[in-house]
Design a protein around this motif. Structure first.
Motif, PDB file in Angstrom:
ATOM      1  N   ARG A  24       0.800  -1.235   0.000  1.00  0.00           N
ATOM      2  CA  ARG A  24       0.000   0.000   0.000  1.00  0.00           C
ATOM      3  C   ARG A  24       0.832   1.284   0.000  1.00  0.00           C
ATOM      4  NH1 ARG A  24      -4.259  -1.308   4.785  1.00  0.00           N
ATOM      5  NH2 ARG A  24      -4.494  -3.516   4.378  1.00  0.00           N
ATOM      6  N   VAL A  25       1.874   1.289  -0.807  1.00  0.00           N
ATOM      7  CA  VAL A  25       2.629   2.531  -1.029  1.00  0.00           C
ATOM      8  C   VAL A  25       2.793   2.700  -2.543  1.00  0.00           C
ATOM      9  CG1 VAL A  25       3.880   2.506   1.162  1.00  0.00           C
ATOM     10  CG2 VAL A  25       4.886   1.371  -0.830  1.00  0.00           C
ATOM     11  N   SER A  26       3.424   3.811  -2.927  1.00  0.00           N
ATOM     12  CA  SER A  26       3.656   4.023  -4.358  1.00  0.00           C
ATOM     13  C   SER A  26       4.950   3.313  -4.774  1.00  0.00           C
ATOM     14  CB  SER A  26       3.765   5.513  -4.656  1.00  0.00           C
ATOM     15  OG  SER A  26       4.872   6.048  -3.974  1.00  0.00           O
ATOM     16  N   ARG A  28       7.314   4.615  -6.299  1.00  0.00           N
ATOM     17  CA  ARG A  28       8.440   5.546  -6.045  1.00  0.00           C
ATOM     18  C   ARG A  28       9.037   5.290  -4.666  1.00  0.00           C
ATOM     19  NH1 ARG A  28       4.484   9.006  -7.232  1.00  0.00           N
ATOM     20  NH2 ARG A  28       4.652   9.901  -5.160  1.00  0.00           N
ATOM     21  N   THR A  29       8.191   4.936  -3.722  1.00  0.00           N
ATOM     22  CA  THR A  29       8.677   4.646  -2.358  1.00  0.00           C
ATOM     23  C   THR A  29       9.548   3.399  -2.372  1.00  0.00           C
ATOM     24  OG1 THR A  29       6.695   5.649  -1.455  1.00  0.00           O
ATOM     25  CG2 THR A  29       7.935   4.232   0.021  1.00  0.00           C
ATOM     26  N   TYR A  38      15.696   6.322   1.082  1.00  0.00           N
ATOM     27  CA  TYR A  38      14.607   6.510   2.041  1.00  0.00           C
ATOM     28  C   TYR A  38      14.560   5.296   2.968  1.00  0.00           C
ATOM     29  CZ  TYR A  38       9.868   6.942   3.871  1.00  0.00           C
ATOM     30  OH  TYR A  38       8.779   7.029   4.703  1.00  0.00           O
ATOM     31  N   SER A  41       9.260   3.302   7.312  1.00  0.00           N
ATOM     32  CA  SER A  41       8.775   3.358   8.691  1.00  0.00           C
ATOM     33  C   SER A  41       8.675   1.937   9.222  1.00  0.00           C
ATOM     34  CB  SER A  41       7.399   4.024   8.739  1.00  0.00           C
ATOM     35  OG  SER A  41       6.457   3.191   8.090  1.00  0.00           O
ATOM     36  N   LEU A  44       5.784  -0.004   7.657  1.00  0.00           N
ATOM     37  CA  LEU A  44       6.048  -0.373   6.265  1.00  0.00           C
ATOM     38  C   LEU A  44       7.075  -1.501   6.206  1.00  0.00           C
ATOM     39  CD1 LEU A  44       5.653  -0.008   3.253  1.00  0.00           C
ATOM     40  CD2 LEU A  44       7.320   1.843   3.294  1.00  0.00           C
TER      41      LEU A  44
ATOM     42  N   ASP B  69       1.529   8.770   0.224  1.00  0.00           N
ATOM     43  CA  ASP B  69       2.050   7.716   1.096  1.00  0.00           C
ATOM     44  C   ASP B  69       3.117   8.320   2.008  1.00  0.00           C
ATOM     45  OD1 ASP B  69       4.350   5.901  -1.155  1.00  0.00           O
ATOM     46  OD2 ASP B  69       4.283   7.976  -0.495  1.00  0.00           O
ATOM     47  N   GLU B  70       3.761   7.476   2.843  1.00  0.00           N
ATOM     48  CA  GLU B  70       4.636   8.005   3.883  1.00  0.00           C
ATOM     49  C   GLU B  70       5.832   8.774   3.316  1.00  0.00           C
ATOM     50  OE1 GLU B  70       5.578   4.127   5.811  1.00  0.00           O
ATOM     51  OE2 GLU B  70       7.614   4.640   5.233  1.00  0.00           O
ATOM     52  N   ARG B  71       6.335   8.331   2.162  1.00  0.00           N
ATOM     53  CA  ARG B  71       7.477   9.014   1.571  1.00  0.00           C
ATOM     54  C   ARG B  71       7.083  10.410   1.084  1.00  0.00           C
ATOM     55  NH1 ARG B  71       8.884   9.340  -3.536  1.00  0.00           N
ATOM     56  NH2 ARG B  71      10.944  10.122  -4.017  1.00  0.00           N
ATOM     57  N   ASP B  72       5.894  10.544   0.525  1.00  0.00           N
ATOM     58  CA  ASP B  72       5.398  11.853   0.071  1.00  0.00           C
ATOM     59  C   ASP B  72       5.309  12.810   1.252  1.00  0.00           C
ATOM     60  OD1 ASP B  72       3.073  10.272  -2.217  1.00  0.00           O
ATOM     61  OD2 ASP B  72       5.118  10.993  -2.550  1.00  0.00           O
ATOM     62  N   TYR B  74       6.980  12.625   4.066  1.00  0.00           N
ATOM     63  CA  TYR B  74       8.346  12.888   4.503  1.00  0.00           C
ATOM     64  C   TYR B  74       8.988  13.960   3.621  1.00  0.00           C
ATOM     65  CZ  TYR B  74      13.381  11.934   4.877  1.00  0.00           C
ATOM     66  OH  TYR B  74      14.739  12.048   5.007  1.00  0.00           O
TER      67      TYR B  74
END
Lengths: 76, 139
Positions: A24-26, A28-29, A38, A41, A44, B69-72, B74
């Motif tokens: 459930r992230v993009s 890009r992450t 990066y 967390s 995650l 999301d969390e990176r965005d 951040y």
């Protein structure tokens, strides 16, 4: 922070988008995590570890990263 | 009561409603009332449209927040920190340049610019302090 995400993902023959959708992230992450740009967390990291059936400690190479941080701290 | 989906439209609707009331009051109390009644009608329509969309459609900011999301989040945090830092340096440099120009040319405009920019620096500092204090106490 160094992680084993890329290694585990390629071993599981998964794309970055597929892994991103599962946790459930993009994408890009996921790309940023694999490039060590990066640090994920705790939640995650736990989700990714669950996908690959490993512990968070193994996924995030916590022992190695801790030793690296300790060395950098001593140098400073 | 329905949930507000778009805060910006709700705020704009409120402002438009206040303007509509002001136009109505002005129209009732002055002789040149026609244009105030027209303004009242337009402001009222604008307020109603904004109120309707605030309860029915999610705004752009709300959409971005929901999909980030969390990176965005951040990155947004890091961007904000760096922007404030750069703004601080820019304002300080501008104050120094204005003061130097004032000493060179004795222009009161340069002094006023320097004082205004100084005041902005102080406001920015106080704002950062208050926001930091808030997050210290509330997480």
């Amino acid at each position: 922070m160094k992680t084993k995400v890329k290694e585990l993902r390629t071993a599981a023959k998964m794309t970055q988008q597929q892994l991103a959708d599962l946790v459930r992230v993009s994408s890009r992450t996921i790309i940023s995590i694999e490039k060590e740009q990066y640090s994920p967390s705790l939640m995650l990291a736990y989700r990714i570890a669950e996908v690959f059936g490993v512990t968070v400690e193994d996924l995030c190479c916590l022992k190695e990263n801790k030793e690296l941080e300790d060395r950098q701290y001593e140098e400073d | 009561m329905k949930k507000i989906k778009n805060k910006r439209h709700f705020a704009v609707g409120l402002v438009a409603a206040v303007v509509a009331v002001a136009c109505l009051v002005a129209g009732v109390s002055t002789e040149q009332s026609m244009r105030y009644y027209v303004a009242f009608f337009l402001a009222l329509v604008y307020a109603v449209v904004n109120f309707y969309s605030s309860f029915t459609k999610r705004g752009l900011l709300e959409e971005i927040q929901a999909n980030a999301d969390e990176r965005d989040k951040y990155l947004i945090m890091k961007t904000s920190q760096m922007s404030i830092k750069l703004l601080n340096y820019l304002l300080l440099a501008a104050v120094l340049v204005s003061l130097i120009l004032y000493t060179a040319f004795r222009s009161s405009i340069c002094l006023m610019v320097a004082i205004t920019l100084c005041a902005e620096l102080v406001v920015l500092f106080v704002l950062v302090l208050c926001v930091n204090n808030y997050y210290e106490n509330h997480g």
